[in-house]
Design a protein around this motif. Structure first.
Motif: not given
Length: 716
Positions: A510, A558, A564
Motif C-alpha cells: 500500500k 500502510y 492514508e
C-alpha cells in the motif's frame, strides 16, 4: 488348463510391458535452475508426473507415435511440444516466466490509474471524491496529482503546461465533446460528470495510447461500472440542492439513474460570495446507465443531461458600469458501447456518442448564441496471439458542427470530419521487459491534411517492486473553436506536440512512489495580432513552445493504521510563443512549483472519516504593461487548506461537512489591466480573486439497499 491360462496371461503382460514408452527429462527455468513441482503429461491422456527437487521427471505411457507433451507451472508459461514418444528420453525443457503474473512489468510512463481492475493504482475509486476540497468534483480531485495546474478562476484540467482544451475526456472509450459546465470570465466551472456511476479512472499526463487522438497533452478515461452489486436508492439533501439515485438489477441487465438540482440562491443569502449575482447559479442534471450482459459481452447505454443558468454583473477595470452576463446552457450526451469476445480469441469494442451543447448568452443588450453538435464512432479489434504478443487495431470517426451568432453579425462556425485508423501491439519480451508500439493515421477534411503519429513506450522491471518506463509520442489536435470558427477567413493547420517521458515507479504494501521527468515540444500553435481573437485578426500557425519538468508522487496507506495520505510535487519550466504573445514566455496559468498534500483518517470511536487537503503553488506570471518586460511579474503564492468530515449516523446515513480555504487565505489568480493609461501614464488594474473566501458545504446522505450496509461515503 492352468498352463494355458498362465501362458495367455504372460503373453498379454509381456506385450503390455513392451508397448510402454518411457518419457524422461529435466525441467529448468531461463537461468538454468531446476523447476520442482512442474506438471508433465501427454495431452489427452492420464499419463504424466511431476518434476522432483532436481527438476527431473520420468513416466511411462502406452501412447505411440507423435503426441503433444505439456509442461505447466503457476509462474511460467505453459510449454507444449510435438514429440515422438518412443525417442523422448533425457530431454531438457526450459520454461519461460509468465508475463501475466501479478508481479510482471506494467507500462506506466505518463499514466496514472484508479479502480479495482488497475494493476498499479495511485488512486482508488474512493479517493476521487473523498478528497477534501473536491466537493464531489472529479476534476478537483485530479488536481491533487502531479502534472496538473490548479487554475482556480477556470476550474478545468490543465496538464503539464497545456491549456484545458488539450485534454480530451472519454467515457467507456468514447469521446465527450463538452466535458465541462458553461461559465464566463473568471467564474470557475466544474466537470459535468458525477462520480456516482464510475468504477475506474485512467489519467494520462502524456504519451498516451495510439487508440486516442485529438489531444495535445493528455486524456482522461472514465469507465462506468460493469455490474452493480445490488438494488439500492441514494438520497442527498445539501445546502446547495438535493439529489436522488436508484439502481435496479435484473437477471442479465441493470439500470442506474441519478438526478440532482443545484441552486446557490439560499447559500448566497446565508453566506454572500464575491460575485454580484442577479440570479445565482441553478442547474438540473441527470445521468443513467443501462447495462445488458450477453453470453460473450456487455452492452452499455449511457446518457447525461445538464440544464444550467445564471445571471451576474461583472466588474471590469475598463468600464465604469458593470457588464451584465445572463447565461443559459443546455447539454446532452449519449453514449453506447459494446465490448465482447468473438471467435479465435478476438475481442471487439465498438460504440458511438453524440453530444449537444447550446449556450444562450445575453451580454448587456447583445445576444451571443452558439451550438455545438459532436459525434464519435469507434471500432476496435484486439487479439491475444499469446501471453507475449497482443495486437489491436481500429478506426475512429469524429464529426463536429459549430455555429455561433453574435448580435447582428453574420453567423460563423465550422464543420469538421476527422477519420482515423490506428494499430498497436503489446509485446512482452519477458516478465521484466515489455513494450507498447502504436501508429495512428488521421485525416481532417476541414484542414485538408493528414497526420501520421507514432507512439512507443517501454518498461523494465529492475526489482520485484520497482521498474523504469520510457515513452515517446507525436500528437496533433484541431485548433480551439475560439479560432476555428473563423476558418472561413483563414485556413488553419493542426497544432502539434511531441512527448518524451522517463518514469520510475515503486509499489509495495500500500505504498506507491512515482517519479517522472518529461519534455514536451509544441509546434504549429495559433498566433494572432490583435488584443483578442476576432474575425479580422491576422492568424498564423507559426507558434511554438516547450514544457519540461519533474513530477513526484508518494502515497502511504500502510505505516499508520486507518490513515492514508499522499504527497505530490511538480516542477515545470515552460514557455510558449502563441496567441498574441510578442515573444516566447511562460503562460499565465502555469506555476513553477506545485505541492499537494492529502490526508484521510478513519476514527472508529467517532464513526467518522476526516480529511485535510493542502494545495500550494508558487506565483503565476502575468503581464504588467507598466513594465517594459513582457510577462515579467508574478502573483503571490497560492495557499488553500481544506477540511471535510463524514459522520456515520447509522450504517447507511451520513452527515457530511466540508469547508475550503479554512484559513481564509487571500489568494490572487492574476490581474486585469486597463487598455489605456490614466493621465499619469499608469495602467490601472484590479485583482482577479476567488468567487468566495471560503466555501461551506453541509449534506445528509441516505442509502437504502438490500444488504442494509452500503452508504454514500464513496460518493462524498
Amino acid at each position: 488348463m492352468k498352463t494355458i491360462f498362465f501362458t495367455i496371461t504372460l503373453y498379454f503382460f509381456t506385450n503390455f510391458i513392451l508397448s510402454q514408452n518411457i518419457i524422461s527429462g529435466n525441467v529448468i527455468d531461463n537461468k538454468g535452475k531446476p523447476v520442482a513441482g512442474a506438471n508433465i503429461y501427454i495431452d489427452g491422456t492420464y499419463d504424466g508426473t511431476s518434476s522432483n527437487e532436481q527438476g527431473t521427471f520420468s513416466f511411462t505411457t502406452s501412447s505411440t507415435g507423435n503426441q503433444t507433451l505439456v509442461v505447466s507451472f503457476l509462474i511460467f508459461e505453459t510449454f507444449t511440444a510435438l514429440i515422438d514418444v518412443a525417442n523422448y528420453k533425457n530431454q531438457t525443457i526450459k520454461l519461460r516466466e509468465s508475463v501475466t503474473a501479478l508481479d510482471a512489468v506494467v507500462v506506466t510512463a505518463g499514466t496514472m490509474e484508479s479502480g479495482d481492475k488497475a494493476r498499479v493504482s495511485v488512486l482508488k475509486p474512493l479517493d476521487i471524491v473523498t478528497t477534501a476540497g473536491s466537493a464531489g468534483n472529479i476534476i478537483a480531485a485530479l488536481q491533487t496529482l502531479p502534472g496538473t495546474n490548479n487554475v482556480g478562476e477556470d476550474g478545468r484540467l490543465f496538464v503539464r503546461g497545456g491549456e484545458a482544451d488539450e485534454t480530451q475526456t472519454f467515457v467507456d472509450g468514447i469521446r465527450v465533446a463538452q466535458p465541462y459546465g458553461a461559465s464566463t470570465n473568471n467564474l470557475p466551472t466544474r466537470g459535468r460528470f458525477s462520480p456516482f456511476l464510475f468504477s475506474g479512472i485512467s489519467f494520462s499526463t502524456g504519451g498516451y495510447s495510439a487508440e486516442y487522438g485529438e489531444a495535445l497533452s493528455s486524456v482522461l478515461l472514465l469507465n462506468t461500472q460493469d455490474e452493480p452489486d445490488q438494488n439500492k436508492t441514494d438520497i442527498s439533501l445539501m445546502t446547495v440542492g438535493l439529489g436522488v439515485g436508484h439502481t435496479q438489477k435484473w437477471k442479465k441487465s441493470s439500470l442506474s439513474v441519478n438526478t440532482a438540482y443545484i441552486d446557490l440562491a439560499p447559500y448566497q443569502v446565508a453566506i454572500p460570495q464575491n460575485v454580484d449575482w442577479n440570479r445565482p447559479f441553478q442547474s438540473m442534471s441527470g445521468e443513467s446507465v443501462y447495462r445488458y450482459n450477453f453470453n460473450n459481452g456487455i452492452f452499455k447505454l449511457y446518457a447525461a443531461f445538464d440544464a444550467s443558468r445564471f445571471d451576474l454583473n461583472q466588474e471590469s477595470v475598463n468600464t465604469v458600469d458593470k457588464t451584465r452576463v445572463n447565461l443559459n446552457n443546455n447539454n446532452l450526451y449519449v453514449n453506447s458501447s459494446y465490448k465482447g469476445n468473438l471467435w479465435g480469441n478476438w475481442q471487439i469494442t465498438t460504440g458511438a456518442s453524440f453530444g449537444l451543447g447550446q449556450n444562450k448568452i445575453e451580454i448587456d443588450s447583445n445576444n451571443l448564441n452558439n451550438t455545438e453538435n459532436a459525434a464519435h464512432l469507434k471500432f476496435k479489434l484486439r487479439k491475444n496471439f499469446s501471453d507475449r504478443f497482443k495486437l489491436s487495431f481500429g478506426a475512429d470517426y469524429f464529426v463536429t458542427q459549430f455555429d455561433e451568432k453574435y448580435a447582428d453579425f453574420n453567423k460563423i462556425g465550422y464543420d469538421s470530419n476527422i477519420a482515423a485508423i490506428y494499430s498497436e501491439a503489446d509485446i512482452f519480451f519477458s516478465k521484466k521487459l515489455a513494450a507498447k508500439v502504436g501508429l495512428r493515421l488521421s485525416n481532417n477534411d476541414l484542414l485538408d491534411e493528414t497526420a501520421l503519429s507514432p507512439r512507443i513506450s517501454m518498461a523494465y522491471k529492475v526489482a520485484k517492486n520497482s521498474q523504469f518506463s520510457v515513452a515517446y509520442g507525436e500528437f496533433s489536435q484541431l485548433p480551439n473553436a475560439t479560432y476555428l470558427k473563423f476558418s472561413q477567413f483563414y485556413r488553419f493547420e493542426s497544432e502539434k506536440a511531441a512527448h518524451y517521458i522517463l518514469n520510475f515507479q515503486y509499489n509495495k504494501n500500500k505504498k506507491t512512489f512515482r517519479a517522472e521527468g518529461y519534455y514536451k515540444e509544441y509546434n504549429n500553435l495559433v498566433k494572432y495580432d490583435t488584443e483578442s481573437a476576432v474575425f479580422d485578426s491576422n492568424y498564423s500557425n507559426k507558434g511554438a513552445g516547450f514544457a519540461k519538468g519533474i513530477d513526484l508522487f508518494w502515497r502511504d496507506g500502510y505505516t499508520i493504521k486507518n490513515l492514508e495520505y499522499w504527497l505530490s510535487y511538480s516542477y515545470i519550466d515552460t514557455e510558449r510563443d502563441y496567441k498574441n504573445f510578442p515573444k516566447q514566455a511562460t503562460p499565465s496559468f502555469v506555476a513553477d512549483h506545485t505541492i499537494s498534500f492529502v490526508t484521510k483518517y478513519w476514527i472508529s470511536d467517532w464513526k467518522s472519516q476526516i480529511g485535510f487537503t493542502h494545495n500550494f503553488s508558487t506565483g503565476r506570471p502575468y503581464n504588467n504593461p507598466n513594465e517594459t518586460e513582457f510577462m515579467n511579474s508574478k502573483t503571490k503564492s497560492f495557499n488553500n487548506l481544506s477540511f471535510n468530515w463524514a459522520y456515520l449516523l447509522t450504517q447507511q446515513k451520513i452527515l457530511y461537512f466540508s469547508v475550503s480555504n479554512v484559513l481564509g487565505t487571500q489568494n490572487v489568480f492574476g490581474y486585469e489591466y486597463a487598455q489605456s493609461p490614466d493621465v499619469n501614464g499608469v495602467y490601472n488594474r484590479r485583482e482577479i480573486i476567488p468567487t468566495a473566501d471560503r466555501f461551506f458545504f453541509l449534506g445528509f446522505f441516505w442509502t437504502i439497499s438490500d444488504n442494509k450496509k452500503d452508504n454514500q461515503l464513496k460518493n462524498l
